[in-house]
Design an enzyme around this catalytic site. Sequence first.
Site: not given
Length: 290
Positions: A182, A148, A207, A52, A102, A100, A33
């Site tokens: 952070e 991210k 990040l 990014r 993995h 579904r 995201y």
Amino acid sequence: MSRIAYVNGRYVPQRFASVNVEDRGYQFGDGIYEVVHIHAGRFIDADRHLGRLERSVAEIRLPMPMPRAALELVLHELVRRNRITEGLAYMQVTRGVARREHAFPSKPVPPAFVATVRRIPPYPASLDGWSLTAITQADLRWARRDIKSVNLLPNVLARQAAKEQGSGEAILYDPATRMVTEGAATTIWIVDAAGVLRTHPLGHAILPGCTRGALLAELAAAGIAAEERGFSLDELERAREVFLTSATSFVKPILRVDGRAVGDGTPGPVTRRLFDLFARHVTGGPRNAA
């Protein structure tokens, strides 16, 4: 007026926006995201944020949903349709919809992409009243924090712990070394006991904050010294000033950590100067054109 979202190629009323139950972002957190600040109808540091995003999707072997130019058009259209002048744009890319399992889908599927925008209060005119307190928490996140990812459960739990203690942020640290990494959703900076401005160096532990990068560039241009050098919990406790940066908090002072006052308990002179410096970047930076 109903808010408008962009979902897999369509602009739809946000109350009707949905994703498939087998979207891998929903079932595995298999996605990336990004968040961009909108000020006066302009995207702030868009190049950094979209760069990014491209780096993060590449790190997990996920294709971009569209070229950058097309993505920029989608974001601008969302802002126009929602009549946003001060706000945040959120975008998310996942590995798409598949049975579904993995491992990656054996037959490639298109990445899924959603984007939304929402209003936020205008950029603060000063630091007066624009501050918070923080707690410290052991950093329990995965080893690739430079990506991210939408996997944010440790961040959620850390922020909830801060909220339950009446604070606005959790400052995370490596429990083995007691070195600060952070914030749960921010970059942490200090002015140490010797007066040196410091923040954690880039790498897998943190990040690469876009506001962090923009502020470092502004510092260099203004001839203000800063060190990308880690600091410990003990150094955090002795710091003259502590502040955080992010796309949603800009440059925000932290006045107390774990109940102890930072310095004299008021925003320090370095934080005030950097708040003003970044405000000029937001309101007049050449990269922040519409």
